[in-house]
Design an enzyme around this catalytic site. Structure first.
Site, mmCIF file in Angstrom:
data_model
loop_
_atom_site.group_PDB
_atom_site.id
_atom_site.type_symbol
_atom_site.label_atom_id
_atom_site.label_comp_id
_atom_site.label_asym_id
_atom_site.label_seq_id
_atom_site.Cartn_x
_atom_site.Cartn_y
_atom_site.Cartn_z
ATOM 1 N NE ARG A 1 0.226 7.920 -3.748
ATOM 2 C CZ ARG A 1 0.925 8.276 -2.675
ATOM 3 N NH1 ARG A 1 1.198 9.541 -2.462
ATOM 4 N NH2 ARG A 1 1.360 7.373 -1.819
ATOM 5 N NE ARG B 1 6.919 10.082 3.415
ATOM 6 C CZ ARG B 1 7.129 11.374 3.688
ATOM 7 N NH1 ARG B 1 8.246 11.734 4.251
ATOM 8 N NH2 ARG B 1 6.222 12.292 3.444
ATOM 9 C CB THR B 2 4.748 6.171 -2.291
ATOM 10 O OG1 THR B 2 4.200 6.250 -0.977
ATOM 11 C CG2 THR B 2 4.326 4.855 -2.935
ATOM 12 C CE LYS C 1 -2.841 16.540 -24.465
ATOM 13 N NZ LYS C 1 -1.986 15.952 -25.515
ATOM 14 C CG HIS D 1 -0.306 3.422 0.260
ATOM 15 N ND1 HIS D 1 0.656 2.783 -0.517
ATOM 16 C CD2 HIS D 1 0.210 4.643 0.568
ATOM 17 C CE1 HIS D 1 1.694 3.590 -0.650
ATOM 18 N NE2 HIS D 1 1.448 4.715 -0.019
#
Ligand code: NCD
Length: 312
Positions: free
Chosen positions: A113, A62-63, A92, A141
C-alpha cells in the site's frame, strides 16, 4: 494438495482491469466458496513454506491484517512493515523500486500500500515475486473490490441480472469505488447510480462503460430503487484544503430513516473504516453487510494468495 484456482494465472494483482471477464470472477468465487468448506487443518496445508511480505506506507486495519490472517491460516508465514511511511528506508529517500527489489529477496509475494497512484504498477515492473496492490493512493484497491463483489453477488445472485447498485460518497478519491466500478461494468445487465457531491464526482477514466449508469447528488431520491447501497468515507487525507473536507464530510448519512426507504432486500455495504456516514443504529439491521464484507475478505485473500503462490 488442494488447488483453489487452477485455470487463470496472474503474476501480480495491480488493477481490476486484469479481471476482465465474468468467467474469471466466477472461477475466483468458486475458489472462495471452496476454501470455506475446508477444515482449519486442511487450509494449513495449502501454502506451507511460503513467506508473504506486507509493506504499508499508509494506515490500514483490515487490508493488512486480513492478508496476514489469510497467509497464516494457509500455513504460510508473514514479515510486515506496518508503518513504512515513517519507518522504512523510504524515509531516507529510497525509491519504491529498490524497496521492492529488497523484499523480493526475502519473500515469495509482496502486498503493498502506497500513497502514490501508479506506484504499485511501478513496483510490479521490477519485482521478482508477485506484487498485490493494497491501495495506491486515489488509484485502485483491487482486492477490496473483489471481496465487495463476492459479498454483493452472494446476496443479489452471481449474475447480478437487473440489479441496481448505488455507489455513494467520495467517488473522486475513493480507490475501492474505482476498482469496483470496473468489475461491475462486466455485468451488462446492472444499473449503476453514482451518488456524490459535485466536488467529488467520479474521474472520467473510472466512469462505468457498457452498462447503464447515471450520476446524481441527491441520495434520498434513489434510496427506494436500489438493490445495494455501497457507501464510502470522504477521504480526508486526499484533500489539499481541509475546509472543503469539512464542508463535504457529512454529505450523506445512512440512518434509521434510510432503512425505511430502502427495499426490504436491499443491502448496505461499506469497505470501512466509516466515520459517521453509517450510523451505528443501522448495524443490527439484517441488510447491513459491512461486517460480512470483513469476514469474506479473509477468504477472498486466501483464494488469491493460493492462486498466486501455489506450486501446483
Ligand atoms: C479503504 C481504503 O483503504 O481504500 N479501506 C479498506 O481498505 N477497507 C477505504 C477507506 O479508507 O475509506
Amino acid at each position: 494438495m488442494h488447488t483453489l484456482l487452477s485455470g487463470t494465472r496472474f503474476r501480480h494483482i495491480v488493477s481490476t482491469d486484469q479481471f476482465n471477464n465474468v468467467q474469471v470472477l466466477n472461477e475466483l468465487f468458486e475458489a472462495v466458496d471452496h476454501v470455506q468448506t475446508l477444515s482449519a487443518t486442511e487450509r494449513l496445508s495449502l501454502l506451507p513454506h511460503k513467506l508473504l511480505a506486507t509493506i504499508f506506507f499508509e494506515p490500514s486495519t483490515r487490508t493488512r491484517l486480513s492478508f496476514e490472517t489469510a497467509m497464516y491460516r494457509l500455513g504460510g508465514q508473514v514479515i510486515s512493515s506496518e508503518s513504512a511511511g515513517i519507518s522504512s528506508s523510504g524515509t531516507k529517500g529510497e525509491t519504491i523500486e529498490d524497496t521492492i527489489r529488497t523484499l523480493g529477496a526475502y519473500a515469495d509475494a509482496i502486498v503493498l500500500r502506497h500513497p502514490e497512484r501508479g506506484s504499485v504498477a511501478k513496483a510490479a515492473e521490477v519485482s521478482s515475486v508477485p506484487v498485490i496492490n493494497a491501495g495506491d493512493g486515489a488509484g485502485e484497491h483491487p482486492t477490496q473490490a473483489l471481496l465487495d463483489l463476492y459479498t454483493l453477488s452472494t446476496h443479489l445472485g452471481r449474475s447480478l441480472h437487473g440489479k441496481t447498485i448505488a455507489l455513494v460518497g467520495d467517488l473522486l478519491y475513493g480507490r475501492t469505488v474505482h476498482s469496483f466500478i470496473k468489475l461491475l461494468s462486466l455485468y451488462k445487465h446492472v444499473r449503476i447510480i453514482l451518488v456524490s457531491p459535485r466536488e467529488l464526482k467520479i474521474p472520467s477514466e473510472y466512469k462505468p462503460s457498457e452498462v447503464a449508469w447515471e450520476e446524481v447528488d441527491n441520495f434520498s431520491a434513489i434510496g427506494d430503487q436500489v438493490d445495494a447501497l455501497y457507501v464510502t468515507r470522504i477521504q480526508k487525507e486526499r484533500f489539499l484544503d481541509q475546509s472543503t473536507y469539512t464542508k463535504l464530510q457529512r454529505s450523506y448519512v445512512v440512518n434509521k430513516a434510510t432503512l425505511k426507504i430502502l427495499k426490504p432486500n436491499g443491502i448496505i455495504m461499506h469497505p470501512l473504516p466509516r466515520v459517521g456516514e453509517i450510523s451505528p443504529e443501522v448495524d443490527t439491521d439484517p441488510r447491513a453487510m459491512y461486517f460480512e464484507q470483513i469476514r469474506n475478505g479473509v477468504f477472498v485473500r486466501m483464494a488469491l494468495l493460493q492462486w498466486l503462490l501455489s506450486d501446483v
